[in-house]
Design an enzyme around this catalytic site. Structure first.
Site, PDB file in Angstrom:
ATOM      1  N   ARG A  47      41.763  21.889  68.016  1.00 36.55           N
ATOM      2  CA  ARG A  47      41.324  21.864  69.424  1.00 36.55           C
ATOM      3  C   ARG A  47      42.472  22.155  70.395  1.00 36.55           C
ATOM      4  O   ARG A  47      43.617  21.814  70.143  1.00 36.55           O
ATOM      5  CB  ARG A  47      40.631  20.531  69.710  1.00 36.55           C
ATOM      6  CG  ARG A  47      39.367  20.404  68.855  1.00 36.55           C
ATOM      7  CD  ARG A  47      38.620  19.141  69.106  1.00 36.55           C
ATOM      8  NE  ARG A  47      38.083  19.102  70.456  1.00 36.55           N
ATOM      9  CZ  ARG A  47      37.491  18.026  70.968  1.00 36.55           C
ATOM     10  NH1 ARG A  47      37.383  16.933  70.254  1.00 36.55           N
ATOM     11  NH2 ARG A  47      37.022  18.059  72.191  1.00 36.55           N
ATOM     12  N   SER A  73      34.091   6.509  76.218  1.00 33.96           N
ATOM     13  CA  SER A  73      35.097   6.848  77.240  1.00 33.96           C
ATOM     14  C   SER A  73      35.698   5.587  77.850  1.00 33.96           C
ATOM     15  O   SER A  73      36.908   5.488  78.055  1.00 33.96           O
ATOM     16  CB  SER A  73      34.450   7.670  78.357  1.00 33.96           C
ATOM     17  OG  SER A  73      34.057   8.925  77.873  1.00 33.96           O
ATOM     18  N   ARG A 130      29.840  23.894  69.328  1.00 31.25           N
ATOM     19  CA  ARG A 130      28.480  23.348  69.405  1.00 31.25           C
ATOM     20  C   ARG A 130      27.425  24.384  69.766  1.00 31.25           C
ATOM     21  O   ARG A 130      26.236  24.153  69.553  1.00 31.25           O
ATOM     22  CB  ARG A 130      28.444  22.160  70.381  1.00 31.25           C
ATOM     23  CG  ARG A 130      29.127  20.942  69.779  1.00 31.25           C
ATOM     24  CD  ARG A 130      29.101  19.728  70.675  1.00 31.25           C
ATOM     25  NE  ARG A 130      29.643  18.581  69.960  1.00 31.25           N
ATOM     26  CZ  ARG A 130      30.073  17.466  70.532  1.00 31.25           C
ATOM     27  NH1 ARG A 130      30.016  17.344  71.852  1.00 31.25           N
ATOM     28  NH2 ARG A 130      30.533  16.483  69.810  1.00 31.25           N
ATOM     29  N   SER A 186      37.275  19.169  83.515  1.00 32.69           N
ATOM     30  CA  SER A 186      37.560  18.319  82.356  1.00 32.69           C
ATOM     31  C   SER A 186      38.082  16.953  82.782  1.00 32.69           C
ATOM     32  O   SER A 186      39.140  16.839  83.404  1.00 32.69           O
ATOM     33  CB  SER A 186      38.600  18.993  81.450  1.00 32.69           C
ATOM     34  OG  SER A 186      39.096  18.046  80.519  1.00 32.69           O
ATOM     35  N   ASP A 189      28.341  16.240  76.833  1.00 33.03           N
ATOM     36  CA  ASP A 189      28.241  15.806  75.429  1.00 33.03           C
ATOM     37  C   ASP A 189      26.799  15.773  74.924  1.00 33.03           C
ATOM     38  O   ASP A 189      26.564  15.516  73.749  1.00 33.03           O
ATOM     39  CB  ASP A 189      28.863  14.415  75.270  1.00 33.03           C
ATOM     40  CG  ASP A 189      30.376  14.453  75.425  1.00 33.03           C
ATOM     41  OD1 ASP A 189      30.966  15.540  75.248  1.00 33.03           O
ATOM     42  OD2 ASP A 189      30.968  13.404  75.732  1.00 33.03           O
TER      43      ASP A 189
END
Ligand code: S3P
Length: 434
Positions: free
Chosen positions: A124, A24, A348, A169, A317
């Site tokens: 996505r 990031s 996931r 987010s 994550d």
């Protein structure tokens, strides 16, 4: 040719290691360095494919960028208005962060451009950034279903908005703040739960005023960034695989050096500690506006927990490998409120549940999470669905499996953790790739 991992069961993780740079922060260092006045030197940059995709995009936008060379990158900033129209479609590869943050940054330029990515990224959702950016007067068109490729029309007169995010987010928040740098007036973003704040911290490090009040963060357009030096800490999201490995494998005692421990990223530590893990933060210090520490992890007996709702965004994550921790804990672990996991590099929830079940773990997927009952499990073949974090999570699972685990389609580990196999093997994981 796909790349597979073969991991023999057993072993312990020991020693002192340094995982690669934070993904990031690496993305943001290129982005902000590029639009700053002056030359930015970056150390500890992640030499992984995602961060390199961002570098390549800014090169295509006319920015001279040297490196990475042993983690050192030099960005010759072009100033707020110095980016140039690209001659080609901008390819973000596998990187959602690149694409979403670029939407915000590019919406206020005086040229048009197109963004695309690999097969995973093209599935996505991008509406989450396109829709609020449209309220700022941006013009972004998507392919069917709000997905990439994206066409961004440069709009020189964006206007600031007040936006209450429906999802927690950091990518959406960051996209709006970056657009806000180019907008008339103030842009404010309110988040429903705390998310990583690297954009806010780094804007401040580049001398750009950022106002924070409770869960709202605001920037006003029309300012400028001044080049600075950035020291990127190592990535807690990469360290997390080894933290879980050391926790579950008897005899482990592993120290991870210089890890970023920004409180908006440490959900994995808090969750593992609640499960009974032995994790110490040593020599806590600051590097480039971010807290860092050495993290010592020793084996401990883990117990199942209900994962606290407020930890979900702070560990978003890390759930693939936290499910592996849960499979090795006594009792039941329940995750809820994590529907975002379904729109990461893979779904996931589904992919982890399938893989765990293939090994014989009682893993029950739900719409917004999973219920995992810990116990013994076997080996077998598990599909990573080309998702880097799934691949690494199942490699770590082998430490406690009763038979070898083969993980397929692992090439994308290079997006976030180049050198994973070598570093994990050096620490004691019985892993080979072919
Ligand atoms: C990121 C934010 C998170 C995370 C991603 C990196 C960032 O995504 O999953 O790996 O650098 O801002 P969301 O903001 O979509 O949750």
């Amino acid at each position: 040719m796909t790349l597979n991992y073969q991991v023999r069961p057993g072993g312990a993780l020991t020693g002192r290691i340094r995982v690669p740079g934070d993904k990031s922060i690496s993305h943001r260092s290129i982005m902000l360095g590029s639009i700053a006045d002056g030359v930015t030197h970056i150390g500890g940059f992640l030499e992984g494919e995602d961060a390199l995709a961002t570098r390549n995009v800014f090169r295509a936008l006319g920015v001279r960028i040297e490196g990475p060379d042993h983690g050192n990158v030099t960005v010759h900033g072009v100033g707020m208005r110095g980016l140039e129209a690209p001659a080609q479609v901008l390819d973000c590869g596998n990187s959602g962060t690149s694409m979403r943050l670029l939407c915000g940054l590019l919406a206020g330029q005086n040229f048009d451009c197109e963004l695309t990515g690999d097969a995973s990224l093209r599935k996505r959702p991008m509406q989450r950034v396109a829709e609020p950016l449209a309220r700022m007067r941006a013009e972004i068109s998507t392919a069917e279903g709000g997905r990439p490729p994206l066409r961004i029309m440069g709009i020189a007169n964006l206007r600031g908005i007040d936006y209450r995010m429906p999802i927690a987010s950091a990518q959406v928040k960051s996209a709006l703040l970056l657009a806000g740098l180019y907008a008339r007036g103030r842009t404010c973003v309110t988040e429903p739960a705390p998310t990583r704040d690297h954009t806010e911290r780094m804007l401040a490090a580049f001398g750009y005023p950022v106002e924070r009040k409770g869960s709202t963060v605001c920037v006003s357009g029309g300012g400028k960034l001044t080049a600075t030096d950035i020291e990127v800490p190592t990535d807690i999201s990469s360290a997390a695989f080894l933290m879980v490995g050391a926790s579950i494998a008897p005899g482990s005692d592993l120290t991870l050096e210089h890890v970023g421990v920004n409180p908006t990223r440490t959900g994995v530590i808090d969750i593992l500690r609640l499960m009974g893990a032995s994790i110490e933060l040593l020599d806590q210090r600051q590097a480039g506006g971010e807290p860092v520490a050495d993290i010592r992890v020793r084996h401990a007996e883990l117990k199942g927990i209900a994962i606290p709702a407020e930890q979900v965004a702070l560990a978003i994550d890390e759930f693939p490998v936290l499910f592996v921790a849960a499979a090795n804990a006594r009792g039941v672990t329940v995750l809820r409120g994590a529907e975002e996991l379904r729109v990461k590099e893979s779904d996931r929830i589904a992919v982890m549940a399938d893989g765990l079940q293939a090994l014989g773990v009682a893993a029950e997927p739900t719409a917004d999470g999973m219920r995992v009952t810990g116990g013994n499990y076997g080996g077998g073949t598990v599909a990573s669905h080309a998702d880097h974090r799934i691949a690494m999570a199942f490699a770590i699972a082998a430490l406690r499996a009763r038979a070898p685990i083969t993980v397929t389609d692992c090439a994308n580990v290079a997006t976030s953790f180049p050198g994973f196999v070598e570093l994990a093997a050096k620490s004691g994981l019985r892993i080979k790739q072919n």
